[in-house]
Design a protein around this motif. Structure first.
Motif, short mmCIF file in Angstrom:
data_model
loop_
_atom_site.label_atom_id
_atom_site.label_comp_id
_atom_site.label_asym_id
_atom_site.label_seq_id
_atom_site.Cartn_x
_atom_site.Cartn_y
_atom_site.Cartn_z
N ILE A 250 -57.58 -87.85 57.08
CA ILE A 250 -58.24 -88.28 57.99
C ILE A 250 -57.31 -89.45 59.18
CG2 ILE A 250 -59.09 -91.13 57.73
CD1 ILE A 250 -60.10 -90.47 54.69
N PRO A 251 -57.43 -89.34 60.21
CA PRO A 251 -56.17 -89.39 61.23
C PRO A 251 -55.76 -91.04 61.57
CG PRO A 251 -58.47 -88.92 62.36
CD PRO A 251 -58.82 -88.64 60.75
N PHE A 252 -55.20 -91.77 61.67
CA PHE A 252 -55.39 -93.31 61.69
C PHE A 252 -54.27 -93.41 62.77
CE2 PHE A 252 -51.54 -92.10 58.93
CZ PHE A 252 -50.62 -92.25 59.86
N LYS A 253 -54.66 -95.22 63.34
CA LYS A 253 -53.90 -96.10 63.96
C LYS A 253 -52.95 -96.80 63.63
CE LYS A 253 -56.39 -94.80 67.62
NZ LYS A 253 -57.52 -95.53 68.91
N PHE A 254 -51.46 -96.92 63.51
CA PHE A 254 -51.03 -98.57 63.06
C PHE A 254 -50.48 -98.94 63.67
CE2 PHE A 254 -47.21 -100.74 61.61
CZ PHE A 254 -47.63 -100.87 60.59
N LYS A 255 -51.24 -100.51 63.83
CA LYS A 255 -50.68 -101.38 64.76
C LYS A 255 -50.80 -103.07 64.66
CE LYS A 255 -55.54 -101.71 67.02
NZ LYS A 255 -56.71 -101.34 68.43
N ASP A 256 -50.12 -103.58 65.06
CA ASP A 256 -50.07 -105.37 64.53
C ASP A 256 -49.75 -105.06 63.05
OD1 ASP A 256 -50.47 -106.19 67.34
OD2 ASP A 256 -52.45 -105.64 66.85
N GLY A 257 -48.80 -104.39 62.51
CA GLY A 257 -48.42 -104.15 60.95
C GLY A 257 -49.69 -103.88 60.38
N ASP A 258 -50.80 -103.21 60.69
CA ASP A 258 -52.35 -102.64 59.72
C ASP A 258 -52.27 -101.35 60.38
OD1 ASP A 258 -53.07 -105.15 58.03
OD2 ASP A 258 -53.40 -106.12 59.58
N LEU A 259 -53.53 -100.48 59.57
CA LEU A 259 -54.00 -99.19 59.51
C LEU A 259 -55.74 -99.60 59.56
CD1 LEU A 259 -51.53 -97.40 59.03
CD2 LEU A 259 -52.88 -96.95 57.01
N GLU A 265 -61.98 -98.84 62.97
CA GLU A 265 -61.87 -100.24 61.62
C GLU A 265 -60.46 -100.09 60.60
OE1 GLU A 265 -64.63 -98.84 57.54
OE2 GLU A 265 -65.40 -98.34 59.39
N LYS A 266 -60.84 -101.00 60.15
CA LYS A 266 -58.95 -101.17 59.51
C LYS A 266 -59.44 -100.27 58.05
CE LYS A 266 -56.30 -104.38 57.16
NZ LYS A 266 -56.68 -106.58 56.85
N ILE A 267 -58.00 -99.95 57.51
CA ILE A 267 -58.12 -99.27 56.00
C ILE A 267 -57.27 -99.66 55.06
CG2 ILE A 267 -57.76 -96.98 55.40
CD1 ILE A 267 -57.33 -95.70 57.80
N GLU A 268 -57.81 -100.13 54.21
CA GLU A 268 -56.98 -100.68 53.29
C GLU A 268 -56.32 -100.08 52.46
OE1 GLU A 268 -56.61 -104.07 52.59
OE2 GLU A 268 -58.22 -104.52 54.22
N VAL A 269 -54.81 -99.85 52.72
CA VAL A 269 -54.27 -98.88 52.14
C VAL A 269 -52.97 -99.43 51.17
CG1 VAL A 269 -54.45 -97.54 53.45
CG2 VAL A 269 -52.65 -99.00 53.97
N THR A 279 -42.06 -99.15 58.37
CA THR A 279 -40.66 -98.67 58.58
C THR A 279 -40.21 -97.80 59.43
OG1 THR A 279 -40.15 -99.81 56.62
CG2 THR A 279 -38.28 -98.55 57.30
N ARG A 280 -41.13 -96.59 59.32
CA ARG A 280 -40.64 -94.66 60.11
C ARG A 280 -41.11 -95.79 61.46
NH1 ARG A 280 -39.84 -90.77 56.63
NH2 ARG A 280 -38.97 -91.25 54.51
N LYS A 281 -41.99 -96.09 62.17
CA LYS A 281 -42.67 -96.43 63.20
C LYS A 281 -43.52 -95.54 63.51
CE LYS A 281 -38.25 -99.19 64.67
NZ LYS A 281 -37.32 -99.24 65.29
#
Length: 372
Positions: A250-259, A265-269, A279-281
């Motif tokens: 499942i592809p994701f984006k990371f921005k503003d501290g969330d996935l 749509e936000k992913i709760e991980v 950490t790995r940016k």
């Protein structure tokens, strides 16, 4: 005998069939060269055998440079997909032939082995491969598995230092294939010879090899034990190729501290996964998980903080023996879910699934795995 491949490349005009491969095959190991069609598996095996010569690079057997040595000088055994038995010879005659062909002397050549020595060796091979009752039969009177055992016996009798197998089980049915895998495994344990085995079948590779070199487009994607490739894939290609079912992504984006999914749509991980990505940016990538580690969500139970919850719809179901293989749709992504429950599943029904963080893999946008 240890095999060392040093920066081997094989080019055909501008195309590289093998591209700078480095690999050490330990003495006595059973190493499988695995990969899809066109990945360079057979080319690499033929370079080891001396049937092809590399464009650049070196091949060593132990401390000896074999790069320019022809196949008949390498003391190897090679078993092909086609059995290559002499149809006019019996089983015993086919196995006998290699020893009768070995002769010594520069001017007046004489046989290396006496009739008594040859007969003793033949009896040993027939017993080892359980071919005693077939000794006077011709190849046309044998099953595919029996013919392959004769082909292997004809190689064993020469006492080679290395065994090479080029997809030897492709021409036989599933039951015989399983039986022959057992034979080959048993032979390796008895003979303790370095063995290199080529296949495109990952189930065969996992069952036979104690080391697997996974090739893709002429390069090694990963080299390690079957458990390494299954539990610790270093990239998406390995994760997809190894396993009875391809890994789900499942592809994701990371921005503003969330996935977020691609549709924002936000992913709760679990927090540990979020921390590693931060950490790995990693700005975007894929969450991966295997079909066999998915569980159906029970609304009566709270979602554990170490779980990811995904809402899906059922696209298709298939029952194979005691397993349900369910094709799910999440947003625009197809997922596979395997379960042994006796519950019946219907198409177009909603189904929520959960995956524990222990079974979640994270890959960056280049397909490289991020260790959690």
């Amino acid at each position: 005998m240890k095999i060392e491949i040093r920066e081997v490349t094989k080019k055909y005009e501008e195309k590289k069939a093998i591209d700078g491969i480095k690999m050490v095959i330990p003495e006595g190991s059973f190493t499988v060269i695995l990969g899809p069609s066109g990945s360079g598996k057979t080319t690499l095996l033929r370079i080891i055998a001396g049937l092809l010569y590399p464009t650049s690079g070196k091949v060593f057997f132990g401390q000896n440079d074999m790069t320019d040595l022809p196949a008949n000088k390498r003391n190897i055994a090679m078993v092909f997909q086609k059995y290559t038995l002499f149809p006019h010879m019996t089983v015993e005659e086919n196995i006998r032939f290699p020893l009768e062909s070995i002769k010594e002397g520069k001017l007046f050549k004489s046989r290396t082995y006496t009739d008594e020595e040859i007969s003793k060796k033949i009896e040993e091979i027939l017993k080892l491969l359980h071919l005693e009752e077939h000794r006077n039969k011709y190849p046309s009177q044998l099953s595919g598995g029996e013919q392959q055992r004769v082909a292997i016996g004809r190689e064993i009798i020469r006492e080679p230092v290395i065994f090479l197998f080029d997809e030897p089980l492709s021409n036989i049915d599933a039951r015989l294939r399983y039986e022959m895998r057992t034979w080959i495994r048993r032979l390796h344990k008895l003979l303790k010879k370095t063995t290199v085995y080529v296949t495109h079948d990952q189930s065969e590779a996992m069952a036979l090899g104690n080391l697997i070199a996974l090739l893709n487009e002429g390069k090694i994607e990963q080299f390690g034990t079957p458990d390494d490739l299954y539990y610790n894939p270093i990239n998406k290609f390995t994760a997809q190729f190894i396993g009875n079912y391809p890994m789900n992504f499942i592809p994701f984006k990371f921005k503003d501290g969330d996935l977020y999914y691609n549709n924002e749509e936000k992913i709760e991980v679990p927090k540990n996964i979020l921390d590693i990505i931060s950490t790995r940016k990693v700005t975007k990538g894929d969450i991966g998980f295997r079909a066999e580690y998915i569980r159906e969500y029970d609304p009566k139970k709270p979602v554990d903080k170490e779980m990811i919850l995904i809402d899906c719809k059922i696209e298709d179901t298939e029952k194979v023996l005691d397993q349900h293989i369910i094709t799910l749709k999440h947003l625009n992504h197809q997922l596979f879910f395997v379960t042994k429950t006796k519950k019946e599943f219907k198409k177009k029904e909603a189904l929520s699934i959960v995956i524990h963080s222990d079974h979640i893999y994270v890959f960056d946008n280049r397909g490289k795995r991020i260790q959690i």
